[in-house]
Design an enzyme around this catalytic site. Sequence first.
Site, PDB file in Angstrom:
ATOM      1  N   TYR A  51       0.952  -1.156  -0.475  1.00 23.42           N
ATOM      2  CA  TYR A  51       0.213  -0.312   0.403  1.00 23.42           C
ATOM      3  C   TYR A  51       0.953   1.409   0.316  1.00 23.42           C
ATOM      4  O   TYR A  51       1.551   1.610   0.991  1.00 23.42           O
ATOM      5  CB  TYR A  51      -1.021  -0.172   1.278  1.00 23.42           C
ATOM      6  CG  TYR A  51      -1.816   0.023   1.309  1.00 23.42           C
ATOM      7  CD1 TYR A  51      -3.186   0.369  -0.123  1.00 23.42           C
ATOM      8  CD2 TYR A  51      -3.024  -1.269   1.702  1.00 23.42           C
ATOM      9  CE1 TYR A  51      -4.377  -0.145  -0.249  1.00 23.42           C
ATOM     10  CE2 TYR A  51      -4.136  -1.779   1.058  1.00 23.42           C
ATOM     11  CZ  TYR A  51      -4.710  -1.050   0.787  1.00 23.42           C
ATOM     12  OH  TYR A  51      -6.237  -1.422  -0.176  1.00 23.42           O
ATOM     13  N   GLU A  53      -0.461   4.641   0.029  1.00 30.01           N
ATOM     14  CA  GLU A  53      -1.243   5.999  -0.994  1.00 30.01           C
ATOM     15  C   GLU A  53      -0.611   6.977  -0.365  1.00 30.01           C
ATOM     16  O   GLU A  53       0.168   7.132   0.875  1.00 30.01           O
ATOM     17  CB  GLU A  53      -2.527   5.877   0.256  1.00 30.01           C
ATOM     18  CG  GLU A  53      -3.673   5.184   0.062  1.00 30.01           C
ATOM     19  CD  GLU A  53      -3.456   4.450   1.254  1.00 30.01           C
ATOM     20  OE1 GLU A  53      -2.709   3.857   1.289  1.00 30.01           O
ATOM     21  OE2 GLU A  53      -4.574   3.329   1.232  1.00 30.01           O
ATOM     22  N   ASP A 196      -6.874  13.550 -24.748  1.00 33.02           N
ATOM     23  CA  ASP A 196      -6.937  12.518 -24.321  1.00 33.02           C
ATOM     24  C   ASP A 196      -5.515  11.466 -25.163  1.00 33.02           C
ATOM     25  O   ASP A 196      -5.837  11.299 -26.673  1.00 33.02           O
ATOM     26  CB  ASP A 196      -8.074  11.093 -24.636  1.00 33.02           C
ATOM     27  CG  ASP A 196      -8.242  10.024 -24.151  1.00 33.02           C
ATOM     28  OD1 ASP A 196      -7.276   8.927 -24.188  1.00 33.02           O
ATOM     29  OD2 ASP A 196      -9.134   9.313 -23.814  1.00 33.02           O
ATOM     30  N   THR A 222      -3.278   6.074 -21.845  1.00 34.09           N
ATOM     31  CA  THR A 222      -3.727   5.039 -21.416  1.00 34.09           C
ATOM     32  C   THR A 222      -1.979   4.288 -21.497  1.00 34.09           C
ATOM     33  O   THR A 222      -1.553   5.324 -21.986  1.00 34.09           O
ATOM     34  CB  THR A 222      -4.729   4.018 -21.524  1.00 34.09           C
ATOM     35  OG1 THR A 222      -4.190   3.828 -22.787  1.00 34.09           O
ATOM     36  CG2 THR A 222      -5.731   4.052 -21.295  1.00 34.09           C
ATOM     37  N   LYS A 225      -1.465   0.536 -24.529  1.00 30.05           N
ATOM     38  CA  LYS A 225      -1.784   1.158 -26.260  1.00 30.05           C
ATOM     39  C   LYS A 225      -0.496   0.994 -27.013  1.00 30.05           C
ATOM     40  O   LYS A 225       0.660   0.159 -27.445  1.00 30.05           O
ATOM     41  CB  LYS A 225      -2.764   1.913 -26.768  1.00 30.05           C
ATOM     42  CG  LYS A 225      -4.321   1.625 -25.879  1.00 30.05           C
ATOM     43  CD  LYS A 225      -5.056   2.887 -26.625  1.00 30.05           C
ATOM     44  CE  LYS A 225      -6.524   1.992 -25.861  1.00 30.05           C
ATOM     45  NZ  LYS A 225      -6.663   3.429 -24.632  1.00 30.05           N
ATOM     46  N   ARG A 231      -1.173  -2.611 -18.548  1.00 31.75           N
ATOM     47  CA  ARG A 231      -2.361  -2.176 -18.598  1.00 31.75           C
ATOM     48  C   ARG A 231      -2.722  -1.043 -17.485  1.00 31.75           C
ATOM     49  O   ARG A 231      -2.465  -1.367 -15.865  1.00 31.75           O
ATOM     50  CB  ARG A 231      -3.845  -3.337 -18.111  1.00 31.75           C
ATOM     51  CG  ARG A 231      -5.021  -2.726 -18.552  1.00 31.75           C
ATOM     52  CD  ARG A 231      -5.931  -4.049 -18.889  1.00 31.75           C
ATOM     53  NE  ARG A 231      -5.469  -4.599 -20.057  1.00 31.75           N
ATOM     54  CZ  ARG A 231      -6.474  -4.306 -21.340  1.00 31.75           C
ATOM     55  NH1 ARG A 231      -7.149  -3.072 -21.015  1.00 31.75           N
ATOM     56  NH2 ARG A 231      -5.382  -5.077 -22.610  1.00 31.75           N
TER      57      ARG A 231
END
Length: 414
Positions: A51, A53, A196, A222, A225, A231
Amino acid sequence: MKNLKKQDSAVYKAAMGELKRQQEGMELIASENYVSEAVLEALGSVFTNKYSEGYPGKRYYGGQEYTDVVETLAIERAKKLFGAEHVNVQPLSGAPANMIAYAAVLNPGDKVLGMDLSHGGHLTHGHPVTLSAKIYDFVRYKTGKDGKIDYKALEEMAIKEKPKMILAGFSAYTRQLDYKKFQKIAKKVGAITMIDIAHIAGLIAGGAIPNPVPYFDIVTTTTHKTLRGPRGGMIMCKQEFAKAIDKSTFPGFQGGPHENNIAAKAVAFGEALKPSFKKYAAQIIKNAKILEIEMMKHGFKIMFGGTDNHMILVDVFSSKGVTGKEAEKILDEVGMTLNKNMIPDDPRGPMDPSGVRIGVPAVTTRGMKEKEIRTIARLINDAIENREDKKRIREIKKEVVTLCKKFPIYKNIK
Ligand code: DSN
């Protein structure tokens, strides 16, 4: 995958099935690619247990000496690749990245001028079925008769609608965007600019098409691609939006970032900084152009007047009397994977539209060049024209597998 094999044969069998499908199939979905084995190893690393954060140097939990290393590497490499002032590598994927970006600078009810879905835009750019459309007021611009974005109409709309944000970017539009025009129009009406670049990030990183980062306030993408990473998502922005973007990401939308994914992003960005990635990006453009030319020779109608990027949009219905859904299915049968897609103002519905979208990033990663792309166009045409001939379909499938095996991937995975 020896531990998986021993412990969970059901998942192992599915993973091996997917591996074989990817090795023997012709991947033509414009948004897919094959990551390197180094990226896969980072994804499968122990960072998945942690974790973290917050951001490097400012975390909420202890034990961050190594998560800080990989997250900082990912940020610095992305800055270098795109010349960005500020980078956030935590967005889990493209759709959350867009929601995070909207929420960072917009209030509920604010107006956004975005591209129409059937003209190549994306669901997360305000399609009525999405949450963003319930929160913000999206109005849409379209392409004109020549297939390119109608910038004159876009400007008139911007003047009339006075949007708070002008949004560029797409998932099926195939022409180069005029970044300066977007910037000029936004300046005229006092709008924030967002783009985008999910589909074209790798082409930009590899220098094969111009970089929009200097022209836009906020850039979302992203990483999986054309950029050929894991991903995931990423947001870049001008320094003045940095705080808002970071706060909107965490704690605004997300909790703990997926550091295994961020480590894999760092690895992929490292690969994209190498000269070999420039060659890859340039080859994608060459391959897509050849595909466009060859498909036209086979009698297919290409939308938007051609391509300047990694994909083409083909009106199979008016070209060959087959719907997008039927074409997708028949091509699936021969091991060629692509997706049905709407064409501008498609008279047919989204579940069975007139078109298919065909992309070359994955086959280019395998090393396929002009010669193989000509074969791919011929095989697509053969399969569609001989769709009733089961024997011919089986022969085409064999040809597809043989061609794919000549360009092997993931030889070391078992
Ligand atoms: N699903 C991706 C695409 O195919 O374009 C982006 O949403």
